[in-house]
Design an enzyme around this catalytic site. Sequence first.
Site, short mmCIF file in Angstrom:
data_model
loop_
_atom_site.label_atom_id
_atom_site.label_comp_id
_atom_site.label_asym_id
_atom_site.label_seq_id
_atom_site.Cartn_x
_atom_site.Cartn_y
_atom_site.Cartn_z
N CYS A 2 0.85 -1.20 0.00
CA CYS A 2 0.00 0.00 0.00
C CYS A 2 0.88 1.25 0.00
O CYS A 2 1.09 1.89 1.03
CB CYS A 2 -0.95 -0.04 1.20
SG CYS A 2 -2.14 -1.38 1.02
N LYS A 61 9.02 1.99 -11.46
CA LYS A 61 10.42 2.23 -11.85
C LYS A 61 11.24 2.44 -10.59
O LYS A 61 10.67 2.89 -9.60
CB LYS A 61 10.56 3.42 -12.78
CG LYS A 61 9.64 4.61 -12.58
CD LYS A 61 9.53 5.36 -11.33
CE LYS A 61 10.69 5.97 -10.66
NZ LYS A 61 10.40 6.79 -9.51
N1 NAP Z 1 5.75 6.52 -11.38
C1 NAP Z 1 5.72 7.54 -10.52
O1 NAP Z 1 5.26 8.64 -10.83
C2 NAP Z 1 6.24 7.30 -9.14
C3 NAP Z 1 6.18 8.31 -8.19
C4 NAP Z 1 6.66 8.02 -6.92
C5 NAP Z 1 7.20 6.78 -6.65
N2 NAP Z 1 7.29 5.86 -7.62
C6 NAP Z 1 7.90 4.53 -7.39
O2 NAP Z 1 6.95 3.73 -6.71
C7 NAP Z 1 7.60 2.87 -5.78
C8 NAP Z 1 7.03 3.13 -4.41
O3 NAP Z 1 7.31 4.45 -4.03
P1 NAP Z 1 6.51 5.16 -2.83
O4 NAP Z 1 7.19 6.44 -2.57
O5 NAP Z 1 5.07 5.18 -3.13
O6 NAP Z 1 6.86 4.13 -1.64
P2 NAP Z 1 6.18 3.88 -0.21
O7 NAP Z 1 5.10 4.85 0.06
O8 NAP Z 1 7.29 3.76 0.74
O9 NAP Z 1 5.48 2.47 -0.41
C9 NAP Z 1 6.16 1.29 -0.62
C10 NAP Z 1 5.30 0.17 -0.01
O10 NAP Z 1 6.03 -1.02 -0.11
C11 NAP Z 1 5.67 -1.88 0.98
N3 NAP Z 1 6.89 -2.43 1.60
C12 NAP Z 1 7.21 -3.74 1.67
N4 NAP Z 1 8.37 -3.93 2.29
C13 NAP Z 1 8.82 -2.72 2.64
C14 NAP Z 1 9.97 -2.27 3.32
N5 NAP Z 1 10.92 -3.11 3.75
N6 NAP Z 1 10.13 -0.96 3.51
C15 NAP Z 1 9.20 -0.09 3.05
N7 NAP Z 1 8.07 -0.45 2.39
C16 NAP Z 1 7.88 -1.76 2.20
C17 NAP Z 1 4.86 -1.06 1.95
O11 NAP Z 1 3.52 -1.51 1.82
P3 NAP Z 1 2.79 -2.36 2.97
O12 NAP Z 1 3.27 -1.77 4.28
O13 NAP Z 1 1.38 -2.09 2.67
O14 NAP Z 1 3.18 -3.78 2.82
C18 NAP Z 1 5.00 0.36 1.46
O15 NAP Z 1 3.83 1.10 1.66
C19 NAP Z 1 9.11 3.14 -5.94
O16 NAP Z 1 9.66 2.25 -6.87
C20 NAP Z 1 9.13 4.56 -6.51
O17 NAP Z 1 10.30 4.83 -7.27
C21 NAP Z 1 6.81 6.09 -8.84
#
Ligand code: NAP
Length: 311
Positions: A4, A89
């Site tokens: 999430c 990505k």
């Molecule tokens: N395309 C775009 O425009 C865009 C923009 C921003 C980010 N991104 C990409 O999307 C991805 C996620 O980015 P985000 O900023 O949304 O990340 P985020 O909020 O930190 O979310 C990552 C999710 O991964 C899960 N997770 C599982 N193991 C984890 C761990 N050891 N540490 C942290 N999280 C863990 C968690 O979900 P649960 O706790 O629910 O299991 C967490 O909510 C990255 O690859 C980033 O580069 C893309």
Amino acid sequence: MLGCASIAERRMLPSMLAQPRVELVAVASRHAEKAERFARLFGCEAVTGYERLLAREDIDAVYVPLPPSLHAEWVRRALLAGKHVLCEKPFAATLAEAESAVALARDRGLLVMESFMFLHHRQHAEVRRLLDEGLIGEPRGFSADFGIPLLDGGGGHASTLPEVAVYPIRVAEFFLGWELEVLGAYERCDAAGEFAVAGDAMLRAPSGVIAHLRYGLEHGYRAEYTWWGSAGTLTVRRAFSTPDDHAPVLRVECRSGVEDLVLKPDSQFVNIAGFFAEAVLDGGEFRTHADAILRHAELLDRVRVAAQLGG
Ligand SMILES: NC(=O)c1ccc[n+]([C@@H]2O[C@H](COP(=O)([O-])OP(=O)(O)OC[C@H]3O[C@@H](n4cnc5c(N)ncnc54)[C@H](OP(=O)(O)O)[C@@H]3O)[C@@H](O)[C@H]2O)c1
């Protein structure tokens, strides 16, 4: 969806709901309460544990917005479970990881796509059209920047350097093609020398056009590119994380003056969700997307090596 994530809550899941070809079945989290919060927000089922979601037979495809270091493992598990994959990505940390995932997807006849939403915003196709029409003359040079600030209150870095580097590098590939030579690259680390916080790369296209790319994690927000031609320049701001309601402005500066071409807003997240669904449902060409993952990962590897060699 596996994990999430913030990007899913802010952009991807609302966009999937707005995309008629996608049915959001379930979201999985490591934590039950988090999955339930997302499920309530987006009107789907909550699943605790990613493996449980992958075991379900009523799911054709998964969106993977996990932290980059977990992409390889969970893409592999999703493919082994027979799911098509849209992965955030950077798809993989190395070319070897990307190759192994793509080989598995090909073996199983499944689609893997890297989630470069910005490529699905029509502003870039419009820029391409204007360049082809000769609006700024002969293309001479290209530059692209993506940088984000530190988290508020000394909270550290919001991302890792590869997460921001991929934008200028991917947009250079979009305009200049895959045959890019790395002329030089540089990475700067934080004071402890442990965490890369800024980078520059210089690439050359077969046409002779040079691309200057800059990216960073301790910078004022900047997400733009400029084409420099023999008769003027064309600049696009808000080029990568473009909001759905943003009317893009293409700034053209020529001898005759400065003109802002204002385009209609577009939703790159709704577009990519539809594009992915269409490829799965209508039997689209999977090979192009897998090849794009490999070519991009290969260039990232060469930029990384050049930076390690000190330019
Ligand atoms: N395309 C775009 O425009 C865009 C923009 C921003 C980010 N991104 C990409 O999307 C991805 C996620 O980015 P985000 O900023 O949304 O990340 P985020 O909020 O930190 O979310 C990552 C999710 O991964 C899960 N997770 C599982 N193991 C984890 C761990 N050891 N540490 C942290 N999280 C863990 C968690 O979900 P649960 O706790 O629910 O299991 C967490 O909510 C990255 O690859 C980033 O580069 C893309």
